[in-house]
Design a protein around this motif. Structure first.
Motif, PDB file in Angstrom:
ATOM      1  N   THR A   1       0.792  -1.226   0.000  1.00  0.00           N
ATOM      2  CA  THR A   1       0.000   0.000   0.000  1.00  0.00           C
ATOM      3  C   THR A   1       0.827   1.281   0.000  1.00  0.00           C
ATOM      4  O   THR A   1       0.401   2.295  -0.521  1.00  0.00           O
ATOM      5  CB  THR A   1      -0.914   0.051   1.244  1.00  0.00           C
ATOM      6  N   GLY A   2       1.993   1.247   0.617  1.00  0.00           N
ATOM      7  CA  GLY A   2       2.687   2.498   0.899  1.00  0.00           C
ATOM      8  C   GLY A   2       2.128   3.133   2.161  1.00  0.00           C
ATOM      9  O   GLY A   2       1.131   2.673   2.723  1.00  0.00           O
ATOM     10  N   GLY A   3       2.762   4.177   2.625  1.00  0.00           N
ATOM     11  CA  GLY A   3       2.314   4.855   3.839  1.00  0.00           C
ATOM     12  C   GLY A   3       3.463   5.083   4.801  1.00  0.00           C
ATOM     13  O   GLY A   3       4.627   4.842   4.479  1.00  0.00           O
ATOM     14  N   THR A   4       3.139   5.538   5.991  1.00  0.00           N
ATOM     15  CA  THR A   4       4.113   5.824   7.036  1.00  0.00           C
ATOM     16  C   THR A   4       4.250   4.611   7.937  1.00  0.00           C
ATOM     17  O   THR A   4       3.253   4.030   8.362  1.00  0.00           O
ATOM     18  CB  THR A   4       3.656   7.036   7.872  1.00  0.00           C
ATOM     19  N   ARG A   5       5.486   4.236   8.278  1.00  0.00           N
ATOM     20  CA  ARG A   5       5.732   3.011   9.031  1.00  0.00           C
ATOM     21  C   ARG A   5       5.560   3.233  10.538  1.00  0.00           C
ATOM     22  O   ARG A   5       6.022   4.231  11.075  1.00  0.00           O
ATOM     23  CB  ARG A   5       7.138   2.492   8.741  1.00  0.00           C
ATOM     24  N   THR A   6       4.891   2.282  11.211  1.00  0.00           N
ATOM     25  CA  THR A   6       4.677   2.338  12.659  1.00  0.00           C
ATOM     26  C   THR A   6       5.706   1.451  13.363  1.00  0.00           C
ATOM     27  O   THR A   6       6.420   0.676  12.721  1.00  0.00           O
ATOM     28  CB  THR A   6       3.276   1.831  13.022  1.00  0.00           C
TER      29      THR A   6
END
Length: 259
Positions: free
Chosen positions: A144-149
């Motif tokens: 998906t992509g996005g910011t990593r937690t």
């Protein structure tokens, strides 16, 4: 007994009783004093227990605490393996499946590596890497992509937008906690939003959660129990709880754990 199995047993004792003495753990595990102390030190470095004189005490977990992927990967190994095998049997060749981030869903991905013609959507870099390294005929992987937690999930607006127009046959969803009143939850607000988008994208929602997740409530809700089509858990779940859950979810699958 392997080191990970010992550490998991120690963690279970500490969480069950609020703490454990080295001497008691030596008797329980049948190993040396130094081995127990090394195991406690390993768990303390992962912030799973607090090391104190003569033993270990439980960490005071809050609803916003979010353990990392590496820390969670050493927990409930036998349970996750049994759950993963049961969940993987629900996925047929040629299907489209979404896998949320988490160590239990990673275990499911390990069971799916040889299934042909799958389209896999995931917000988990470890799952995407695993499937990339173990290619199967006709398989497509969408990250998906996005910011990593801290739990190694890709979340946020980029991930939500990527999921908005997708429609998968089955979602396999890992959760931080599951509760009769509050449903399935996570400590991370942004991850909750992304997981809600995953739920919205799926015709069938399969939640994978070992028995230790019962009565655990994270800060943010993902979905209610009546939205769960299949809940896959393990045989450590008490019989009374099984009866409760069987009336709240579409189907309850209990995987037998072989220790």
């Amino acid at each position: 007994m392997l080191a990970r199995q010992r550490q998991e047993r120690i963690l279970t004792e500490v969480r069950r009783h609020g703490g454990a003495r080295v001497s008691d753990l030596v008797d329980l595990l049948g190993v040396s004093d130094m081995t127990v102390r090394r195991d406690i030190e390993t768990l303390a470095r992962q912030e799973l227990v607090l090391r104190v004189h003569g033993g270990a005490t439980a960490v005071d977990e809050r609803s916003s605490d979010e353990p990392g992927f590496a820390a969670k990967s050493v927990l409930a190994l036998a349970e996750k393996s049994a759950i993963a095998e049961a969940a993987a049997r629900l996925i047929l060749p040629g299907a489209s499946v979404a896998l949320s981030a988490g160590t239990t869903t990673y275990a499911v991905a390990q069971q799916l590596v040889d299934v042909a013609d799958l389209t896999v959507v995931t917000n988990s870099p470890p799952v995407a890497d695993l499937l990339h390294e173990r290619p199967a005929p006709g398989r497509t992987v969408v990250l998906t992509g996005g910011t990593r937690t801290p739990s190694n999930a890709l979340v946020g607006p980029v991930a939500v937008r990527a999921l908005a127009d997708l429609h998968v046959d089955t979602l396999v969803l890992g959760v931080h906690g599951i509760d009769e009143r509050f449903g399935v939850t996570t400590p991370n607000l942004v991850e909750a939003e992304t997981n809600q988008a995953l739920v919205a994208s799926a015709r069938r929602v399969v939640v994978v959660a070992d028995h230790s997740k019962w009565n655990v409530v994270g800060l943010a809700g993902i979905t209610s129990l009546d939205r769960i089509d299949v809940l896959v858990t393990d045989s450590g779940l008490p019989a009374k709880t099984r009866r409760t859950l069987a009336g709240l979810v579409g189907e309850l699958v209990v995987a037998e754990v072989m220790l």
